[in-house]
Design an enzyme around this catalytic site. Structure first.
Site, PDB file in Angstrom:
ATOM      1  N   TYR A 180      29.105  21.384 -11.546  1.00  0.00           N
ATOM      2  CA  TYR A 180      29.630  21.305 -12.916  1.00  0.00           C
ATOM      3  C   TYR A 180      29.663  19.845 -13.388  1.00  0.00           C
ATOM      4  CZ  TYR A 180      33.190  22.292 -16.570  1.00  0.00           C
ATOM      5  OH  TYR A 180      33.902  22.411 -17.738  1.00  0.00           O
ATOM      6  N   LYS A 194      27.692  18.276 -16.555  1.00  0.00           N
ATOM      7  CA  LYS A 194      28.458  17.723 -17.677  1.00  0.00           C
ATOM      8  C   LYS A 194      28.116  16.245 -17.922  1.00  0.00           C
ATOM      9  CE  LYS A 194      30.985  21.212 -19.130  1.00  0.00           C
ATOM     10  NZ  LYS A 194      30.576  21.896 -20.359  1.00  0.00           N
TER      11      LYS A 194
HETATM   12  P1  NAI Z   1      35.819  30.299 -21.571  1.00  0.00           P
HETATM   13  O1  NAI Z   1      35.395  30.875 -20.270  1.00  0.00           O
HETATM   14  O2  NAI Z   1      37.125  30.759 -22.156  1.00  0.00           O
HETATM   15  O3  NAI Z   1      34.694  30.518 -22.673  1.00  0.00           O
HETATM   16  C1  NAI Z   1      33.361  30.301 -22.412  1.00  0.00           C
HETATM   17  C2  NAI Z   1      32.540  31.330 -23.155  1.00  0.00           C
HETATM   18  O4  NAI Z   1      31.157  31.069 -22.884  1.00  0.00           O
HETATM   19  C3  NAI Z   1      32.809  32.770 -22.704  1.00  0.00           C
HETATM   20  O5  NAI Z   1      33.142  33.578 -23.801  1.00  0.00           O
HETATM   21  C4  NAI Z   1      31.512  33.206 -22.039  1.00  0.00           C
HETATM   22  O6  NAI Z   1      31.203  34.585 -22.216  1.00  0.00           O
HETATM   23  C5  NAI Z   1      30.498  32.314 -22.732  1.00  0.00           C
HETATM   24  N1  NAI Z   1      29.280  32.126 -21.935  1.00  0.00           N
HETATM   25  C6  NAI Z   1      29.204  31.909 -20.606  1.00  0.00           C
HETATM   26  N2  NAI Z   1      27.920  31.793 -20.225  1.00  0.00           N
HETATM   27  C7  NAI Z   1      27.175  31.949 -21.348  1.00  0.00           C
HETATM   28  C8  NAI Z   1      25.782  31.909 -21.595  1.00  0.00           C
HETATM   29  N3  NAI Z   1      24.901  31.722 -20.603  1.00  0.00           N
HETATM   30  N4  NAI Z   1      25.356  32.072 -22.869  1.00  0.00           N
HETATM   31  C9  NAI Z   1      26.225  32.291 -23.883  1.00  0.00           C
HETATM   32  N5  NAI Z   1      27.567  32.348 -23.677  1.00  0.00           N
HETATM   33  C10 NAI Z   1      28.027  32.167 -22.437  1.00  0.00           C
HETATM   34  O7  NAI Z   1      35.837  28.720 -21.346  1.00  0.00           O
HETATM   35  P2  NAI Z   1      36.438  27.524 -22.257  1.00  0.00           P
HETATM   36  O8  NAI Z   1      37.564  26.915 -21.510  1.00  0.00           O
HETATM   37  O9  NAI Z   1      36.645  27.958 -23.634  1.00  0.00           O
HETATM   38  O10 NAI Z   1      35.246  26.486 -22.159  1.00  0.00           O
HETATM   39  C11 NAI Z   1      34.400  26.145 -23.249  1.00  0.00           C
HETATM   40  C12 NAI Z   1      33.591  24.936 -22.871  1.00  0.00           C
HETATM   41  O11 NAI Z   1      34.468  23.823 -22.670  1.00  0.00           O
HETATM   42  C13 NAI Z   1      32.788  25.077 -21.575  1.00  0.00           C
HETATM   43  O12 NAI Z   1      31.556  24.418 -21.715  1.00  0.00           O
HETATM   44  C14 NAI Z   1      33.644  24.368 -20.563  1.00  0.00           C
HETATM   45  O13 NAI Z   1      32.898  23.918 -19.470  1.00  0.00           O
HETATM   46  C15 NAI Z   1      34.193  23.234 -21.415  1.00  0.00           C
HETATM   47  N6  NAI Z   1      35.397  22.644 -20.890  1.00  0.00           N
HETATM   48  C16 NAI Z   1      36.573  23.342 -20.910  1.00  0.00           C
HETATM   49  C17 NAI Z   1      37.710  22.746 -20.431  1.00  0.00           C
HETATM   50  C18 NAI Z   1      39.032  23.409 -20.537  1.00  0.00           C
HETATM   51  O14 NAI Z   1      40.032  22.741 -20.232  1.00  0.00           O
HETATM   52  N7  NAI Z   1      39.114  24.662 -20.958  1.00  0.00           N
HETATM   53  C19 NAI Z   1      37.674  21.429 -19.778  1.00  0.00           C
HETATM   54  C20 NAI Z   1      36.415  20.752 -19.887  1.00  0.00           C
HETATM   55  C21 NAI Z   1      35.317  21.371 -20.403  1.00  0.00           C
END
Ligand code: NAI
Length: 303
Positions: A166, A170
């Site tokens: 990851y 990133k």
């Molecule tokens: P989440 O798991 O709640 O949402 C991610 C969404 O992406 C899900 O709805 C999932 O179905 C969708 N997804 C996964 N693989 C996919 C694909 N191949 N194509 C299309 N959609 C896909 O996660 P969250 O926390 O909302 O994360 C959003 C972004 O923020 C991610 O890139 C994550 O790595 C990044 N991030 C989040 C942090 C946090 O504290 N929540 C910290 C640092 C980065």
């Protein structure tokens, strides 16, 4: 201070069926954008798929009087990326804003990290950014306007035990962005990255409960709106954001020390003797391109 609006703008948000992406999609729509809600509907580890996630967000936007179209493609394939942008062009005739947000995790420390876990995480985050950004930029260039957000992470910028795949993805995104900033500067396309921390299924087992309650996705959406806005002139920057705290972070280059002249031999002992000056971050500055860095050293060598 002007209101941030997206009337007549089309915003694509990947992974917008849940978590952070959902809060961006709702906020874009509230501010007048036509939104492409992309979501594969997968589990946190990237397995499975469902139309539900994207459909529910589209319904919510429409019920509130907004405009949205669902897309269920995976960002992890070239075809998926093209379909996502095509959804925007077919439904709304434009692709002005792209938020690369879709994400998964497969955490293990390196000795236990399998090739499959490495590949799938890079495929979604890093290749995913390539797959969607490439066709989106083509559409933006034609209109001489675009705003792109990359979702990086403090895990990549600063490190975290057990997340080598990851972290690599990133941080790779930052290199990708740095080059696209230069290639697209003349087209009025601004590209920036965020490193968020917020409550979602991704962090529910990691963040301690009192913090989980305070780190809301709604704290991340405002900076995504700002960076996606017409008013934003910044490009190539990275911003930490969590719980109402916003801070720029950057890869920087310190003044350093010139101990050679391009001709004379520099020894390991010379490095040792000058170590404090070499490792010091005094007078560190951001660098706009590799040419700038060459230029700095060339100017020292010509003295
Ligand atoms: P989440 O798991 O709640 O949402 C991610 C969404 O992406 C899900 O709805 C999932 O179905 C969708 N997804 C996964 N693989 C996919 C694909 N191949 N194509 C299309 N959609 C896909 O996660 P969250 O926390 O909302 O994360 C959003 C972004 O923020 C991610 O890139 C994550 O790595 C990044 N991030 C989040 C942090 C946090 O504290 N929540 C910290 C640092 C980065």
């Amino acid at each position: 201070m002007s209101e941030i609006r997206f009337d007549n703008r089309v915003a694509i948000v990947t992974g917008a069926g849940a978590g952070l992406g959902k809060s961006y999609a709702l906020e874009f729509a509230k501010r007048g954008a036509k939104v492409v809600v992309n979501d594969l509907g997968s589990a946190l580890d990237g397995s499975g798929s469902s139309h539900n996630a994207a459909d529910l967000v589209v319904d919510e936007i429409k019920k509130a009087g907004g405009q949205a179209a669902a897309n269920y493609d995976s960002v992890s394939t070239v075809q998926g990326g093209e379909n996502i942008v095509k959804t925007a062009l077919d439904a709304f005739g434009s692709a002005d804003i792209l938020v690369n947000n879709a994400g998964i995790v497969r955490d293990h420390s390196l000795p236990k990290l399998t090739e499959e876990e490495w590949d799938i995480v890079l495929a979604v985050h890093l290749k995913g950014a390539y797959n969607v950004t490439r066709p989106a930029l083509a559409a933006m260039k034609e209109k001489n306007y675009g705003r792109v957000i990359f979702t990086s992470s403090g895990v990549g910028l600063y490190g975290n035990f057990g997340q080598a795949n990851y972290a690599a993805a990133k941080m790779g995104m930052i290199g990708f962005m740095n080059t696209l900033v230069l290639e697209n500067a003349k087209y009025n396309i601004k590209l920036n990255a965020i490193a968020p921390n917020a409550a979602s299924r991704m962090t529910e087992k990691i963040l301690p409960p009192p913090l989980f309650e305070k780190l809301k996705p709604e704290h991340i959406a405002p900076i995504v709106m700002w960076l996606s806005s017409e008013q934003n002139e910044e490009t190539g920057m990275i911003f930490n954001c969590m719980g109402g705290w916003y801070s720029r972070t950057a890869v920087m280059c310190a003044k350093g020390v010139m101990i050679g002249d391009g001709l004379k031999t520099v020894t390991a002992e010379d490095i040792q003797a000058n170590w404090d000056a070499i490792r010091s971050l005094d007078d560190a500055k951001t660098i706009g391109s590799i040419q700038q860095s060459f230029g700095f050293v060339a100017s020292l060598l010509s003295k």
